[in-house]
Enzyme design. Structure first.
Site, PDB file in Angstrom:
ATOM      1  N   SER A 185       0.964  -1.627   0.112  1.00  0.00           N
ATOM      2  CA  SER A 185       0.286   0.278  -0.189  1.00  0.00           C
ATOM      3  C   SER A 185       0.731   1.573   0.089  1.00  0.00           C
ATOM      4  O   SER A 185       1.930   1.634  -1.092  1.00  0.00           O
ATOM      5  CB  SER A 185      -1.007  -0.189   0.985  1.00  0.00           C
ATOM      6  OG  SER A 185      -2.031   1.345   1.207  1.00  0.00           O
ATOM      7  N   GLN A 186       1.427   2.021   1.069  1.00  0.00           N
ATOM      8  CA  GLN A 186       1.179   3.112   1.579  1.00  0.00           C
ATOM      9  C   GLN A 186       3.349   2.974   1.172  1.00  0.00           C
ATOM     10  O   GLN A 186       3.896   3.319   0.208  1.00  0.00           O
ATOM     11  CB  GLN A 186       1.384   3.808   2.457  1.00  0.00           C
ATOM     12  CG  GLN A 186       2.226   5.061   2.874  1.00  0.00           C
ATOM     13  CD  GLN A 186       2.654   5.636   3.789  1.00  0.00           C
ATOM     14  OE1 GLN A 186       2.359   7.111   4.655  1.00  0.00           O
ATOM     15  NE2 GLN A 186       3.040   5.293   5.033  1.00  0.00           N
ATOM     16  N   ASP A 271     -10.426  -4.251  -4.767  1.00  0.00           N
ATOM     17  CA  ASP A 271      -9.289  -3.228  -3.902  1.00  0.00           C
ATOM     18  C   ASP A 271     -10.149  -1.868  -3.651  1.00  0.00           C
ATOM     19  O   ASP A 271      -9.847  -1.094  -4.618  1.00  0.00           O
ATOM     20  CB  ASP A 271      -7.665  -2.749  -4.657  1.00  0.00           C
ATOM     21  CG  ASP A 271      -6.562  -2.092  -2.883  1.00  0.00           C
ATOM     22  OD1 ASP A 271      -7.523  -1.515  -2.161  1.00  0.00           O
ATOM     23  OD2 ASP A 271      -6.184  -2.695  -2.967  1.00  0.00           O
TER      24      ASP A 271
END
Length: 325
Positions: A185-186, A271
């Site tokens: 993710s990040q 997602d």
């Protein structure tokens, strides 16, 4: 749970024309040369574990500010090891020293970066973000300093991430020619940014990457963090152009063509946090050799443990195929 974005065929065809700032390279050159990296420190930690040695790490990040982390090494290693540098997901700090041991257990050095301002526990050595930011931001990190690239929160975080990759290459226990960057993710978006800005990185594994194709993420994401920008622009209706101009300097899909290391991406088709089309934008624009694993029926958890197996096999093949420099 159903599709909340484009179909798989539509994602394969989705190749947006993203705005690239004319001074993008100059901005990052100026940012990364503003301060010379300071000396990293590694303090042994007694975790009670016998097969992995752990060190508490402090590395000089943006503006020379201390950023913490963990370094894990297989206890019996007697020569420099390939290294995996890991960046963490949104809102997560480095946690406890025994939480993430997969890469060290597989025989790699493993360097984990705490994310400034996001650590959850002072007891675990959280890294503060001492920089003030203008009033009017919304809860979270995405709108901190968002009206000016020089002030934007992710300028500091990406600089920290580059410094960690550089520090890994210099550690005596690490084979500096075999340093990979990864994250979920990040962390996946940060890994892509580092691969673009640090050409000595040898491999990159972005997992359901955040920070990619910001405008589309803001338009279609059903859950935070992209929705923080929506909330901000609801309050500041006349700042849209300014906001997306700032974000273009930090967009992993904008930076991706500058990366040339071999890459293994993962994308989850259901997602709701990082819509698959945004991840495909980064994948399509990536400048190096690349592979993709698609998790058709998964939300933001993506492939989890199954994908770790894919990453391990891919990274071993990638590093084995590299010839010495």
């Amino acid at each position: 749970m159903a599709l909340t974005d484009l179909t798989l065929d539509e994602c394969w065809a989705y190749r947006p024309e993203l705005t690239v700032p004319v001074d993008l390279d100059g901005f990052w050159a100026r940012t990364l040369t503003a301060d010379q990296p300071g000396q990293a420190t590694y303090e042994p930690v007694d975790t009670g574990l016998t097969q992995i040695r752990t060190f508490a790490v402090t590395i000089a990040g943006f503006a020379g500010e201390p950023v913490h982390g963990w370094l894990h090494l297989p206890a019996q290693a007697d020569q420099p090891l390939p290294c995996v540098v890991e960046y963490l997901g949104y809102g997560r700090g480095r946690g406890r020293p025994h939480e993430k041991l997969f890469w060290a257990a597989a025989g790699f050095a493993h360097l984990i970066m705490d994310t400034r301002g996001q650590g959850w526990s002072a007891a675990s050595g959280s890294t503060p973000d001492p920089h003030p930011y203008p009033a009017g931001t919304v809860p979270g990190f995405l709108t901190r300093g968002i009206t000016d690239p020089d002030d934007f929160y992710y300028r500091r975080v990406i600089t920290d991430a580059v410094r960690f990759a550089q520090a890994a290459r210099e550690h005596p226990a690490v084979d500096g020619d075999r340093v990979a960057v990864t994250g979920i993710s990040q962390g996946g978006g940060l890994a892509l940014a580092v691969a673009a800005l640090c050409p000595d990185v040898a491999a990159v594994m972005p997992d359901v990457p955040f920070l990619s194709d910001f405008r589309r993420g803001v338009q279609v994401a059903g859950r935070a963090p992209y929705t923080e920008i929506v909330e901000y622009l609801k309050l500041h209706r006349n700042r849209g152009s300014q906001v997306f101009h700032t974000l273009s300097y930090f967009d992993a899909a904008v930076l991706a063509p500058r990366a040339t290391a071999p890459a293994l991406f993962s994308i989850a088709m259901m997602d709701q946090i990082c819509p698959p089309s945004t991840c495909f934008a980064a994948y399509h624009r990536y400048g190096g050799e690349k592979e993709l694993r698609i998790y058709e029926f998964n939300d933001h958890e993506g492939g989890e443990a199954d994908h770790q197996v894919e990453q391990l096999a891919w990274l071993r093949r990638t590093f084995a195929a590299e010839s010495p420099r």
